[in-house]
Structure formats: C-alpha cells, structure tokens
Design a protein around this motif. Structure first.
Motif, PDB file in Angstrom:
ATOM      1  N   GLY A 189      18.700  -8.103   4.358  1.00 18.77           N
ATOM      2  CA  GLY A 189      19.824  -8.733   5.045  1.00 18.77           C
ATOM      3  C   GLY A 189      19.414  -9.911   5.905  1.00 18.77           C
ATOM      4  O   GLY A 189      20.224 -10.826   6.150  1.00 18.77           O
ATOM      5  N   ALA A 190      18.148  -9.928   6.344  1.00 19.55           N
ATOM      6  CA  ALA A 190      17.663 -11.032   7.187  1.00 19.55           C
ATOM      7  C   ALA A 190      17.705 -12.369   6.460  1.00 19.55           C
ATOM      8  O   ALA A 190      17.753 -13.427   7.096  1.00 19.55           O
ATOM      9  CB  ALA A 190      16.241 -10.739   7.667  1.00 19.55           C
ATOM     10  N   LEU A 191      17.704 -12.345   5.119  1.00 12.50           N
ATOM     11  CA  LEU A 191      17.799 -13.596   4.358  1.00 12.50           C
ATOM     12  C   LEU A 191      19.078 -14.359   4.706  1.00 12.50           C
ATOM     13  O   LEU A 191      19.105 -15.586   4.719  1.00 12.50           O
ATOM     14  CB  LEU A 191      17.789 -13.307   2.856  1.00 12.50           C
ATOM     15  CG  LEU A 191      16.470 -12.854   2.225  1.00 12.50           C
ATOM     16  CD1 LEU A 191      16.715 -12.420   0.788  1.00 12.50           C
ATOM     17  CD2 LEU A 191      15.428 -13.950   2.283  1.00 12.50           C
ATOM     18  N   HIS A 192      20.138 -13.608   4.993  1.00 10.13           N
ATOM     19  CA  HIS A 192      21.434 -14.226   5.230  1.00 10.13           C
ATOM     20  C   HIS A 192      21.607 -14.702   6.668  1.00 10.13           C
ATOM     21  O   HIS A 192      22.671 -15.208   7.032  1.00 10.13           O
ATOM     22  CB  HIS A 192      22.544 -13.256   4.821  1.00 10.13           C
ATOM     23  CG  HIS A 192      22.503 -12.911   3.365  1.00 10.13           C
ATOM     24  ND1 HIS A 192      23.092 -13.688   2.401  1.00 10.13           N
ATOM     25  CD2 HIS A 192      21.882 -11.890   2.708  1.00 10.13           C
ATOM     26  CE1 HIS A 192      22.869 -13.153   1.207  1.00 10.13           C
ATOM     27  NE2 HIS A 192      22.139 -12.066   1.370  1.00 10.13           N
ATOM     28  N   LEU A 193      20.540 -14.556   7.462  1.00  4.34           N
ATOM     29  CA  LEU A 193      20.514 -15.179   8.785  1.00  4.34           C
ATOM     30  C   LEU A 193      20.005 -16.616   8.689  1.00  4.34           C
ATOM     31  O   LEU A 193      20.255 -17.437   9.565  1.00  4.34           O
ATOM     32  CB  LEU A 193      19.589 -14.398   9.735  1.00  4.34           C
ATOM     33  CG  LEU A 193      19.981 -12.956  10.076  1.00  4.34           C
ATOM     34  CD1 LEU A 193      18.885 -12.311  10.923  1.00  4.34           C
ATOM     35  CD2 LEU A 193      21.320 -12.904  10.808  1.00  4.34           C
ATOM     36  N   ALA A 194      19.275 -16.902   7.615  1.00  2.96           N
ATOM     37  CA  ALA A 194      18.607 -18.197   7.464  1.00  2.96           C
ATOM     38  C   ALA A 194      19.507 -19.202   6.751  1.00  2.96           C
ATOM     39  O   ALA A 194      20.299 -18.836   5.882  1.00  2.96           O
ATOM     40  CB  ALA A 194      17.309 -18.024   6.676  1.00  2.96           C
ATOM     41  N   PRO A 195      19.389 -20.485   7.085  1.00  2.00           N
ATOM     42  CA  PRO A 195      20.146 -21.523   6.370  1.00  2.00           C
ATOM     43  C   PRO A 195      19.610 -21.670   4.949  1.00  2.00           C
ATOM     44  O   PRO A 195      18.418 -21.487   4.700  1.00  2.00           O
ATOM     45  CB  PRO A 195      19.891 -22.783   7.197  1.00  2.00           C
ATOM     46  CG  PRO A 195      18.590 -22.532   7.877  1.00  2.00           C
ATOM     47  CD  PRO A 195      18.544 -21.057   8.152  1.00  2.00           C
ATOM     48  N   THR A 255       7.209 -21.847  13.977  1.00  5.27           N
ATOM     49  CA  THR A 255       7.926 -20.618  13.647  1.00  5.27           C
ATOM     50  C   THR A 255       9.326 -20.625  14.245  1.00  5.27           C
ATOM     51  O   THR A 255       9.508 -20.950  15.424  1.00  5.27           O
ATOM     52  CB  THR A 255       7.166 -19.392  14.179  1.00  5.27           C
ATOM     53  OG1 THR A 255       5.857 -19.370  13.616  1.00  5.27           O
ATOM     54  CG2 THR A 255       7.887 -18.106  13.818  1.00  5.27           C
ATOM     55  N   ALA A 256      10.316 -20.280  13.444  1.00  4.94           N
ATOM     56  CA  ALA A 256      11.690 -20.089  13.918  1.00  4.94           C
ATOM     57  C   ALA A 256      12.005 -18.595  13.849  1.00  4.94           C
ATOM     58  O   ALA A 256      11.668 -17.925  12.863  1.00  4.94           O
ATOM     59  CB  ALA A 256      12.673 -20.873  13.058  1.00  4.94           C
ATOM     60  N   LEU A 316       5.595 -18.696   2.005  1.00  6.92           N
ATOM     61  CA  LEU A 316       6.307 -18.026   3.085  1.00  6.92           C
ATOM     62  C   LEU A 316       6.981 -19.040   4.008  1.00  6.92           C
ATOM     63  O   LEU A 316       6.340 -19.968   4.504  1.00  6.92           O
ATOM     64  CB  LEU A 316       5.314 -17.165   3.878  1.00  6.92           C
ATOM     65  CG  LEU A 316       5.861 -16.106   4.819  1.00  6.92           C
ATOM     66  CD1 LEU A 316       6.666 -15.060   4.056  1.00  6.92           C
ATOM     67  CD2 LEU A 316       4.700 -15.417   5.557  1.00  6.92           C
ATOM     68  N   ALA A 317       8.268 -18.860   4.232  1.00  4.61           N
ATOM     69  CA  ALA A 317       9.003 -19.766   5.118  1.00  4.61           C
ATOM     70  C   ALA A 317       8.582 -19.532   6.570  1.00  4.61           C
ATOM     71  O   ALA A 317       8.213 -18.414   6.943  1.00  4.61           O
ATOM     72  CB  ALA A 317      10.505 -19.530   4.975  1.00  4.61           C
ATOM     73  N   PRO A 318       8.655 -20.559   7.409  1.00  2.64           N
ATOM     74  CA  PRO A 318       8.307 -20.396   8.830  1.00  2.64           C
ATOM     75  C   PRO A 318       9.487 -19.780   9.591  1.00  2.64           C
ATOM     76  O   PRO A 318      10.008 -20.351  10.552  1.00  2.64           O
ATOM     77  CB  PRO A 318       8.028 -21.833   9.278  1.00  2.64           C
ATOM     78  CG  PRO A 318       8.921 -22.661   8.423  1.00  2.64           C
ATOM     79  CD  PRO A 318       8.967 -21.973   7.086  1.00  2.64           C
ATOM     80  N   PHE A 319       9.917 -18.619   9.125  1.00  2.00           N
ATOM     81  CA  PHE A 319      11.130 -17.997   9.653  1.00  2.00           C
ATOM     82  C   PHE A 319      10.925 -16.490   9.746  1.00  2.00           C
ATOM     83  O   PHE A 319      10.413 -15.867   8.809  1.00  2.00           O
ATOM     84  CB  PHE A 319      12.318 -18.305   8.736  1.00  2.00           C
ATOM     85  CG  PHE A 319      13.608 -17.654   9.153  1.00  2.00           C
ATOM     86  CD1 PHE A 319      14.435 -18.256  10.078  1.00  2.00           C
ATOM     87  CD2 PHE A 319      13.990 -16.436   8.601  1.00  2.00           C
ATOM     88  CE1 PHE A 319      15.629 -17.654  10.461  1.00  2.00           C
ATOM     89  CE2 PHE A 319      15.179 -15.824   8.969  1.00  2.00           C
ATOM     90  CZ  PHE A 319      16.002 -16.445   9.909  1.00  2.00           C
ATOM     91  N   ILE A 320      11.345 -15.901  10.862  1.00  2.00           N
ATOM     92  CA  ILE A 320      11.318 -14.445  11.035  1.00  2.00           C
ATOM     93  C   ILE A 320      12.719 -13.988  11.398  1.00  2.00           C
ATOM     94  O   ILE A 320      13.285 -14.420  12.411  1.00  2.00           O
ATOM     95  CB  ILE A 320      10.335 -14.009  12.138  1.00  2.00           C
ATOM     96  CG1 ILE A 320       8.925 -14.532  11.860  1.00  2.00           C
ATOM     97  CG2 ILE A 320      10.318 -12.480  12.254  1.00  2.00           C
ATOM     98  CD1 ILE A 320       7.939 -14.272  13.003  1.00  2.00           C
ATOM     99  N   GLY A 321      13.309 -13.141  10.562  1.00  2.00           N
ATOM    100  CA  GLY A 321      14.619 -12.568  10.852  1.00  2.00           C
ATOM    101  C   GLY A 321      14.449 -11.165  11.409  1.00  2.00           C
ATOM    102  O   GLY A 321      13.710 -10.353  10.852  1.00  2.00           O
ATOM    103  N   ILE A 376      10.439 -14.751   3.050  1.00  2.00           N
ATOM    104  CA  ILE A 376      10.510 -14.810   4.512  1.00  2.00           C
ATOM    105  C   ILE A 376       9.943 -13.519   5.098  1.00  2.00           C
ATOM    106  O   ILE A 376       9.771 -12.517   4.388  1.00  2.00           O
ATOM    107  CB  ILE A 376      11.955 -14.999   5.024  1.00  2.00           C
ATOM    108  CG1 ILE A 376      12.776 -13.713   4.792  1.00  2.00           C
ATOM    109  CG2 ILE A 376      12.630 -16.195   4.388  1.00  2.00           C
ATOM    110  CD1 ILE A 376      14.048 -13.646   5.616  1.00  2.00           C
ATOM    111  N   LEU A 377       9.691 -13.544   6.390  1.00  2.00           N
ATOM    112  CA  LEU A 377       9.312 -12.336   7.126  1.00  2.00           C
ATOM    113  C   LEU A 377      10.567 -11.716   7.730  1.00  2.00           C
ATOM    114  O   LEU A 377      11.445 -12.425   8.236  1.00  2.00           O
ATOM    115  CB  LEU A 377       8.339 -12.676   8.250  1.00  2.00           C
ATOM    116  CG  LEU A 377       6.914 -13.052   7.850  1.00  2.00           C
ATOM    117  CD1 LEU A 377       6.162 -13.591   9.060  1.00  2.00           C
ATOM    118  CD2 LEU A 377       6.173 -11.853   7.259  1.00  2.00           C
TER     119      LEU A 377
END
Length: 384
Positions: A170-176, A308-309, A256-261, A186-187
């Motif tokens: 579900g964290a994927l849908h937090l990212a643009p 990191t975002a 790996l994207a620089p994103f942590i959800g 992503i992480l």
C-alpha cells in the motif's frame, strides 16, 4: 521542526487527505457506544472472548473439545482445521463463534455506513490478521449477507494480498507516479503494536502501470514486543533493518527509489508527528518532541544518489491503499482492518488507474480526431 520535516519529504504531507489516486474521506474514526469504543466489539480479541463464551456450556459438562487450552492461544490454523474436521461438536462451537462475531461486525459496519464520511460506500475491503484464516473469510461473507438482508447494498471482500504484504504494498500509493518511471522498487515500513516489518516492494510498473502486479521482494520482521526496547532503540533498529534491505537491493541490481513509505497506527499530523493512537508502540511516540520521518531522514539521508524522502500515514489507510488497482469499478469504498483494534478508512477514487486511461477509454477530443481521420479516409477511398 515542522518546517524541517516538510523540506526533507518534498513529496506530500504526512497523513495527507489527498493522494495520487484517492481522496481519503476519513480514517481512524473512533465511534463509541455505552460500552466504550465500538471497534472493540469487532476486534481479534472480541472473537476470542466470543469463542470462550461458547466453550463454557461444554466445559461445565466436562465435554469441552478444546481441552484445557486457553481460547486466546488456539491458533487460527487449528480453528480452521476444526471447521472441517470430524469433531462435529468442536466444529459447531467455532461456527457459533463465527456467527456471533459476524453479527457484531455487521453492527459496527452499519454504524460506519450511517456516518456522513461513509455515506454511499459501495464496497468495503476487510484486512488485518483475522482475515488471514478460513474462519475470518466466513465471518466476512456472513457479515455481507446480514447487511444485504437489511437493505445495505454494500459489498464486503477480504483483502487480496496477505495482510502482512498489504501493509507494505500500500505504501506504493503514497508515492507520486513519476517515481516509478526511473525506479523499480521502494522501501516500505509497517509498524504495529507487536511487530515492525520492513520490506522492498517491487512495482512491476512496466507490466502494470496501475501497480496491480506489485509484490514484496524481500522483508524483515522484528517482534519488538518481546524485546521491550526504548523509543530511541526502536528507531535505531528500524534504521538498521532498512539499511540492510538497501544493501541487499543494491546487490540484486534493483533500482531502489529514494523513498520510504511508512504505515503507523494513530492519527498522523502533517508534520510527521503522531497526535494519538500510538499507545501500543515502544516508548512515547505521541510526544511533540518525537518525529519518526525526521529521525529516519537523519539516519538514512540518501538512497543511491538522491536525498531520501519519507512519507508516513495511518496503517489502516496504507493497508487499504493496496486495493486501489482493484477498486476502480467503485467510486467510494472503504477498508476495515481487524486486529488488536478495528482500523478503518474511507476513500473516494480521484481517477482511474492512477490517472492513466483504459485502452478503450478516450477523451471527447481524441474521439473527435479519430472520427475526423476516419471521414478523411472514407472520402479518399470514395474519390479513388
């Protein structure tokens, strides 16, 4: 600190009501009745209490098919086996508990549907650990039948992914969506009152831009309730787990994207602090001086060559978001997560498939252009 956190995330606000694919109409509603919080009537613990009540008559006669085992400790797997086993009395006890629990879940769901935030809900996805069992699936199906018999036209469906995976996917849908064009994973972090789970989620974006084929590539679980760490100790352990996953993803060649959800219990403020609802986490996570996203950015300032975002939202919301690709036939839908408590969130789809039109779906302008082109072809053919 709030200004610092906003500059480190640079993507969206924590606990945001507007996400790339959905508007979040409400989450973490705490409805009450004369006995306290309504959600407690449809929690994992509530089912165990109901099971215990149905065992009492048999226990008095010395015929309890479960023996001396405590109702709290009987595994879901054992209860599932009893449902289809040869011991009809034991099976009857479990079926009776399922029926009573379904009545309670229907009562709670009915109350949600009558709130303004949940009006016109067309479908409810049911997640949480209780769903991961045959008895959970039966309880969900029975609840839907009860509600439909009462005139509620809402569908109830078990969440498609395993609840542990759903809390990460579900964290994927937090990212643009632009993040997925240059990265394939992503992480994600799912924080609970007993466990902290971290994972690398592969997007499979090229195969399915709606993220319907996303999967957890690798995950790491820490049962923090056994260790009883301090809050600072928990954050250090979490950062260590994430760094280990970053190294493994890099060794595997994942982009790996620089994103942590992050999925976390409670009401999440837009600066990344937690207003309430985190009482089961190690230490005081509701302190105004504590900010988990800021702490993680400090511990992991870069992923690859980029800053990191970090974006954090309520755990019920994030688990529900894993269903976004499969809820496109509905406009308004919700999620209930049956665990220690009853998590809840209601969504309204903003647009189909993260803004991408179906192959058969074209705008009026596009259709007009196609019609004009067809007319030209027909005229040319007639002339020839």
């Amino acid at each position: 600190m709030a200004d610092d956190v906003m500059t480190t995330t640079g993507i969206a606000r924590h606990g945001a009501a507007r996400l790339p694919s959905v508007e979040i109409d409400s989450f973490n509603i705490e409805l009450k009745d004369e006995d306290g919080f309504l959600g407690d009537r449809a929690s994992k613990g509530a089912f165990r209490k109901i099971l215990e009540r149905w065992r009492k008559p048999l226990r008095k006669s010395g015929k309890d098919p479960f023996g001396d085992e405590d109702s709290e400790t009987i595994s879901k797997k054992a209860l599932d086996a009893i449902l289809v086993g040869d011991d009809t009395e034991a099976s009857a006890v479990v079926h009776s508990a399922i029926e009573e629990f379904a009545q309670e879940l229907a009562h709670v769901t009915r109350r949600f549907l009558r709130t303004k935030a949940w009006a016109k809900t067309e479908c409810i996805v049911v997640g949480g650990g209780f769903r991961d069992s045959r008895l959970g699936e039966l309880a969900i199906a029975r609840t839907e039948i009860i509600l439909k018999d009462e005139g509620f036209g809402v569908e109830l469906e078990p969440i498609r992914y395993h609840p542990d995976d759903a809390g990460l996917i579900g964290a994927l849908h937090l990212a643009p969506s632009w993040i997925f064009e240059a990265h394939d994973s992503i992480l994600a972090v799912d924080i609970g009152g007993t466990n902290i789970r971290c994972g690398v989620v592969e997007t499979a974006w090229k195969k399915s831009p709606d993220l319907s084929k996303a999967s957890v590539w690798k995950s790491d679980l820490w049962r923090h309730a056994d260790d009883e760490p301090t809050r600072e100790g928990a954050v250090k352990r979490l950062a260590k787990m994430l760094k280990g996953l970053i190294e493994e993803a890099d060794a595997e060649g994942l982009r790996l994207a620089p994103f942590i959800g992050i999925a976390c219990p409670g009401v999440i403020n837009e600066d990344g602090s937690i207003e309430k609802g985190a009482q089961n986490l190690p230490g005081n996570w509701e302190s105004s001086k504590f900010n988990l996203p800021a702490s993680l950015v400090e511990a992991i300032p870069m992923i690859g060559d980029h800053d990191t975002a970090v974006l954090m939202h309520n755990d019920g919301v994030v688990q529900g978001l894993s269903e976004v690709p499969f809820m496109q036939e509905f406009e308004r839908w919700g999620v209930l997560t049956i665990g220690t408590g009853l998590g809840n969130a209601r969504f309204t789809n903003r647009r189909r498939d993260n803004g991408r039109k179906d192959k058969d779906e074209k705008s009026k302008d596009e259709k007009a252009k196609d019609d004009k082109a067809d007319d030209k072809k027909a005229a040319k053919k007639k002339k020839d």
